[in-house]
Write an enzyme that holds these catalytic residues in place. Structure first.
Site, PDB file in Angstrom:
ATOM      1  N   ASP A  46       0.779  -1.251   0.000  1.00 51.15           N
ATOM      2  CA  ASP A  46       0.000   0.000   0.000  1.00 51.15           C
ATOM      3  C   ASP A  46       0.811   1.303   0.000  1.00 51.15           C
ATOM      4  OD1 ASP A  46      -1.780  -2.064   0.381  1.00 51.15           O
ATOM      5  OD2 ASP A  46      -2.665  -1.307   2.231  1.00 51.15           O
ATOM      6  N   HIS A  59     -17.492   1.312   1.455  1.00 51.27           N
ATOM      7  CA  HIS A  59     -16.756   0.314   2.247  1.00 51.27           C
ATOM      8  C   HIS A  59     -17.058   0.405   3.745  1.00 51.27           C
ATOM      9  CE1 HIS A  59     -13.150  -1.933   3.764  1.00 51.27           C
ATOM     10  NE2 HIS A  59     -13.574  -2.722   2.788  1.00 51.27           N
ATOM     11  N   HIS A  63     -10.760   6.520   2.743  1.00 56.96           N
ATOM     12  CA  HIS A  63      -9.402   6.485   2.172  1.00 56.96           C
ATOM     13  C   HIS A  63      -9.337   5.474   1.035  1.00 56.96           C
ATOM     14  CE1 HIS A  63      -9.430   3.109   5.005  1.00 56.96           C
ATOM     15  NE2 HIS A  63      -8.520   2.547   4.217  1.00 56.96           N
ATOM     16  N   LYS A 121      -6.729  -5.110  -2.769  1.00 61.24           N
ATOM     17  CA  LYS A 121      -7.359  -5.720  -1.582  1.00 61.24           C
ATOM     18  C   LYS A 121      -8.345  -4.739  -0.963  1.00 61.24           C
ATOM     19  CE  LYS A 121      -3.717  -4.261   1.590  1.00 61.24           C
ATOM     20  NZ  LYS A 121      -4.573  -3.451   2.457  1.00 61.24           N
ATOM     21  N   CYS A 138      -1.441  -2.927   7.756  1.00 54.30           N
ATOM     22  CA  CYS A 138      -1.351  -3.786   6.573  1.00 54.30           C
ATOM     23  C   CYS A 138      -0.010  -4.513   6.443  1.00 54.30           C
ATOM     24  CB  CYS A 138      -1.702  -2.980   5.337  1.00 54.30           C
ATOM     25  SG  CYS A 138      -3.454  -2.493   5.385  1.00 54.30           S
TER      26      CYS A 138
HETATM   27  C1  VGL Z   1      -4.411   0.433   6.177  1.00 50.87           C
HETATM   28  C2  VGL Z   1      -5.923   1.186   7.715  1.00 50.87           C
HETATM   29  C3  VGL Z   1      -6.950   1.003   6.822  1.00 50.87           C
HETATM   30  C4  VGL Z   1      -2.988   0.136   5.846  1.00 50.87           C
HETATM   31  C5  VGL Z   1      -5.431   0.232   5.265  1.00 50.87           C
HETATM   32  O1  VGL Z   1      -2.626   0.090   4.644  1.00 50.87           O
HETATM   33  O2  VGL Z   1      -2.194  -0.042   6.781  1.00 50.87           O
HETATM   34  N1  VGL Z   1      -4.675   0.907   7.392  1.00 50.87           N
HETATM   35  N2  VGL Z   1      -6.694   0.525   5.596  1.00 50.87           N
HETATM   36 ZN    ZN Z   2      -8.167   0.532   4.064  1.00 51.40          ZN
END
Ligand code: VGL
Ligand code: ZN
Length: 233
Positions: free
Chosen positions: A8, A54, A83, A108, A161
């Site tokens: 990410d 979501h 986000h 994802k 993540c």
């Molecule tokens: C993430 C919170 C919500 C991450 C993704 O990539 O760590 N954290 N969605």
């Molecule tokens: Zn997320």
């Protein structure tokens, strides 16, 4: 087979983004160095890739507050700001990321009803992302079947993540390294971050620095290019 997995590295997790991680953008030059390293057989990035409706967005859960943890269908869910919405600028990779060096991108968190911190499984561990299949296919394609798989994990955010991905990779039987200077946590309490890293180490995850990974390479390159001293007259 050695795999670099960048979790990410997206705008929303960098300063200016809606779920900004402190110093999130500082990892990008380090990630780019890793991406350029020829020790990897495969370079993959994941994308947190949510539909607008979501479940993880506080805006979609009236009566809850930002960063609350609530149970939804028996699964713990943090209420995050909106986000990484599919197609929005916040969901794009950081503009400096060397996307040209990526072999594959894994999306994802695409199911509106369940979150997916890990790049392998959703948070209820009910469904898999295409990642494991992609690893198997690449291994076959590269003629490396039967070889152990080593996954070098980095990206954002360390305590969500990245940690979930590293844990799942270890539990799937891969050998896992986590590159500490190529990740940043949401959590600002150092003690909590250290405790979390220790939990990962207990699962067999090796915590390393990028210079250690790149130094091995530097040394072998030096050996190959060493020039003999000309004979003294
Ligand atoms: C993430 C919170 C919500 C991450 C993704 O990539 O760590 N954290 N969605
Ligand atoms: Zn997320």
């Amino acid at each position: 087979m050695k795999v670099l997995l960048v979790v990410d590295p997206q705008n929303d997790f960098c300063p200016g983004g809606s779920l900004a991680v402190n110093g999130g953008d500082e990892i990008i030059p380090v990630v780019n160095e890793l991406l350029q390293s020829d020790q990897f057989d495969l370079r993959i990035a994941s994308k947190d890739w949510h539909p607008e409706n979501h479940i993880s967005f506080v805006a979609n859960n009236p009566g809850t507050n930002l960063f609350d943890t609530v149970k939804i269908d028996g699964v713990s869910q943090v209420m995050w700001p909106t986000h990484c919405v599919q197609g929005e600028p916040g969901a794009e990779f950081h503009p400096k990321l060397r996307v040209d060096l990526l072999d594959a991108i894994i999306e994802k968190g695409t199911d509106p009803k369940i979150d997916s911190y890990s790049a392998f499984f959703d948070n209820a561990r009910q469904r898999e992302t295409p990642l494991r299949r992609a690893l198997e296919a690449a291994q076959k394609h590269l003629g490396l079947q039967g070889e152990p798989i080593e996954i070098v994990v980095c990206g954002l955010a360390l305590d969500f993540c990245v940690a979930y991905t590293a844990r799942d990779a270890a539990q799937l039987g891969y050998s896992v390294k986590l590159v500490l200077d190529a990740t940043r946590p949401v959590e600002s309490d150092q003690k909590k971050v250290i405790a979390m890293l220790r939990d990962l180490q207990d699962l067999g995850v090796k915590v390393v620095e990028s210079r250690d990974l790149l130094a091995e390479e530097g040394r072998s390159l030096e050996r190959e290019t060493r020039v003999e001293r000309p004979m003294e007259p």
